[in-house]
Write a protein that holds these residues in place. Structure first.
Motif, short mmCIF file in Angstrom:
data_model
loop_
_atom_site.label_atom_id
_atom_site.label_comp_id
_atom_site.label_asym_id
_atom_site.label_seq_id
_atom_site.Cartn_x
_atom_site.Cartn_y
_atom_site.Cartn_z
N GLU A 84 0.87 -1.15 -0.08
CA GLU A 84 0.09 -0.02 0.00
C GLU A 84 0.70 1.53 0.02
OE1 GLU A 84 -3.86 -0.46 2.68
OE2 GLU A 84 -2.28 -1.43 3.62
N LEU A 85 0.19 2.38 -0.55
CA LEU A 85 0.94 3.69 -0.54
C LEU A 85 1.22 4.08 0.93
CD1 LEU A 85 2.35 5.77 -2.50
CD2 LEU A 85 -0.04 6.73 -2.14
N SER A 86 2.23 4.32 1.56
CA SER A 86 2.44 4.74 2.87
C SER A 86 2.12 6.23 3.18
CB SER A 86 4.07 4.97 3.16
OG SER A 86 4.67 5.76 2.41
N ILE A 87 1.77 6.28 4.53
CA ILE A 87 1.07 7.63 4.75
C ILE A 87 1.76 8.88 4.55
CG2 ILE A 87 0.10 9.04 6.67
CD1 ILE A 87 -0.21 6.34 8.22
N LEU A 88 3.24 8.95 4.47
CA LEU A 88 3.83 9.83 4.21
C LEU A 88 3.94 10.19 2.42
CD1 LEU A 88 5.32 11.74 6.40
CD2 LEU A 88 7.72 10.77 5.56
N GLN A 143 7.87 8.93 -6.44
CA GLN A 143 8.36 8.95 -7.96
C GLN A 143 7.49 7.87 -8.74
OE1 GLN A 143 12.15 7.34 -8.46
NE2 GLN A 143 12.27 8.03 -10.81
N GLN A 144 7.41 6.77 -8.20
CA GLN A 144 6.63 5.76 -8.85
C GLN A 144 4.98 5.74 -8.88
OE1 GLN A 144 5.64 2.09 -6.31
NE2 GLN A 144 6.35 0.79 -8.21
N ALA A 145 4.46 6.44 -7.83
CA ALA A 145 3.07 6.71 -7.68
C ALA A 145 2.64 8.00 -8.54
CB ALA A 145 2.59 7.26 -6.12
N PRO A 147 12.92 1.45 1.66
CA PRO A 147 13.15 2.41 0.46
C PRO A 147 12.76 3.69 0.71
CG PRO A 147 11.82 0.23 -0.06
CD PRO A 147 11.66 0.53 1.28
N ALA A 148 13.36 4.55 0.02
CA ALA A 148 13.30 6.05 0.07
C ALA A 148 11.90 6.34 -0.30
CB ALA A 148 14.24 6.74 -0.94
N MET A 149 11.50 7.12 0.49
CA MET A 149 10.01 7.91 0.57
C MET A 149 9.87 8.58 -0.79
SD MET A 149 8.67 6.99 3.25
CE MET A 149 7.29 7.64 2.52
N ALA A 150 10.78 9.27 -1.41
CA ALA A 150 11.07 9.94 -2.69
C ALA A 150 10.77 8.85 -3.86
CB ALA A 150 12.41 10.71 -2.87
N ILE A 185 9.85 15.99 -15.79
CA ILE A 185 10.60 16.15 -14.47
C ILE A 185 11.59 14.82 -14.54
CG2 ILE A 185 10.29 15.68 -11.87
CD1 ILE A 185 7.25 16.91 -12.19
N GLY A 186 12.73 15.19 -13.94
CA GLY A 186 13.81 14.47 -14.09
C GLY A 186 14.35 13.61 -12.75
N ALA A 187 13.72 14.43 -11.66
CA ALA A 187 14.13 14.10 -10.32
C ALA A 187 13.15 14.36 -9.19
CB ALA A 187 15.48 14.63 -9.80
N VAL A 188 13.19 13.69 -8.14
CA VAL A 188 12.31 13.87 -7.13
C VAL A 188 12.95 13.83 -5.71
CG1 VAL A 188 10.13 12.86 -5.63
CG2 VAL A 188 10.19 12.80 -8.37
#
Length: 380
Positions: free
Chosen positions: A92-96, A140-142, A133-136, A118-121
């Motif tokens: 599931e998509l995390s809260i943050l 990015q995936q979402a 895994p990094a929140m970023a 956009i090339g970076a998050v």
């Protein structure tokens, strides 16, 4: 070297809020119960009785009148005194990330361009939900963004450090546009049984799109210069993490005998005020001078929303006078301190009335100590 501009911003505000009166009622009920449960130890001088609070005390100390939170019921339950946020599965998509995505979609809609540009998050925030895994990367995936993503944490200064990092990527030619998000679930790291700090923070998420000037459309904000500073201090600290959870194994609640009182947010407020205000004011004035800007000529200050007294004093020191109404933006009354997101909320909500060429300052400061300044100019 390619200059960078702030092309768009976005904001996610939770739909639940807590007034000072509601927070005080919950805290006072908890304190009364705590005093009763520990009456013998208090009578023997082994413990100090918990002092009741009041809305007047909170507003005088901070300028805060209310705060938005992700879970109101858990915070206001005297038997719990912390948010009740259900754990989600790894699928599931995390809260943050959910909060960040909502703010990002707001910014992307205002930007009006496809995410393929956009090339970076960057996820720049104080209160990360996990180490990896990094929140970023989850954000990015979402959003369906290619390129790369990573997290960064410089406490309340994370957003200005993120803007500087994004601008440097653009200057080097690494990317043409960067999405930076600042999701903050501050309530999950706050000790709601500490009378001196339980009122400080709120939950929110902001997003900023930084873009190369040579591809940016009309409007937006030219980044004239950004500067960062860190000085180590223990006066603001949060030890919570997997290396420091031994005290939690007892099951004791924070701020109770045997409880992990130092594993959540703690600060030495008076020391922070004394150290940080002159450091930040001097940094702003020096940076402005290096850019050929007159601080008194800044149209607006969007400072980190720490507390009303810090913000007002920094404003006076920078401008050399009392700021005019609306000149030194304050959103503490509604949002409280939202850590890295505070200066971005202020900028997002109160950047109207600028003519092309007018200048302003986004500035943050906090634990570390850390501080960041971003001078911007309105574009035609």
């Amino acid at each position: 070297m390619t200059n960078a501009v702030i092309a768009a911003t976005g904001l996610f505000t939770p739909d639940q809020s807590i007034s000072n009166a509601e927070l005080v009622d919950a805290y006072n009920a908890w304190a009364e119960r705590w005093n009763a449960d520990n009456a013998d130890a208090i009578a023997a001088g082994e413990l100090e009785a918990r002092t009741p609070s009041s809305p007047e005390f909170i507003e005088k100390a901070s300028g805060i009148k209310s705060r938005f939170v992700m879970d109101k019921a858990g915070v206001l339950d005297p038997a719990r005194m912390r948010p009740n946020l259900a754990e989600r599965s790894n699928d599931e998509l995390s809260i943050l990330a959910e909060m960040a995505v909502k703010a990002a979609r707001d910014a992307i809609a205002r930007w009006g361009k496809p995410v393929s540009e956009i090339g970076a998050v960057l996820c720049a925030a104080s209160n990360m939900q996990r180490p990896y895994p990094a929140m970023a990367i989850e954000v990015q995936q979402a959003l369906g963004i290619e390129g790369f993503a990573f997290d960064m944490n410089v406490a309340c200064s994370s957003a200005t450090f993120g803007i500087k990092t994004a601008a440097d990527f653009i200057a080097s030619g690494s990317v043409k546009a960067v999405l930076m998000v600042n999701p903050e679930v501050c309530s999950a790291h706050l000790n709601f049984t500490d009378r001196d700090s339980h009122f400080i923070f709120g939950d929110v998420a902001t997003a900023v799109i930084i873009e190369a000037e040579d591809q940016a459309g009309a409007g937006g904000w030219e980044i004239l210069g950004s500067r960062l500073k860190t000085v180590f201090s223990n006066n603001i600290r949060n030890n919570f993490g997997f290396l420091n959870t031994a005290a939690l194994a007892t099951g004791a609640a924070p701020d109770t005998p045997g409880g992990p009182t130092d594993k959540l947010f703690v600060q030495q407020g008076r020391k922070v005020f004394k150290d940080v205000v002159p450091m930040v004011a001097e940094m702003i004035v020096d940076h402005a001078a290096d850019l050929g800007l007159e601080p008194a000529g800044l149209k607006r200050l969007w400072l980190h929303q720490a507390n009303i007294n810090m913000n007002e004093m920094i404003g006076r020191k920078v401008l050399g006078r009392d700021p005019a109404p609306g000149e030194n933006v304050i959103i503490l009354d509604d949002y409280a301190n939202t850590s890295s997101a505070g200066s971005i909320i202020a900028f997002h909500l109160h950047n109207d009335g600028f003519a092309p060429g007018d200048t302003g300052l986004i500035c943050s400061f906090g634990a570390g100590y850390s501080a960041g300044t971003v001078f911007v100019r309105k574009r035609a």
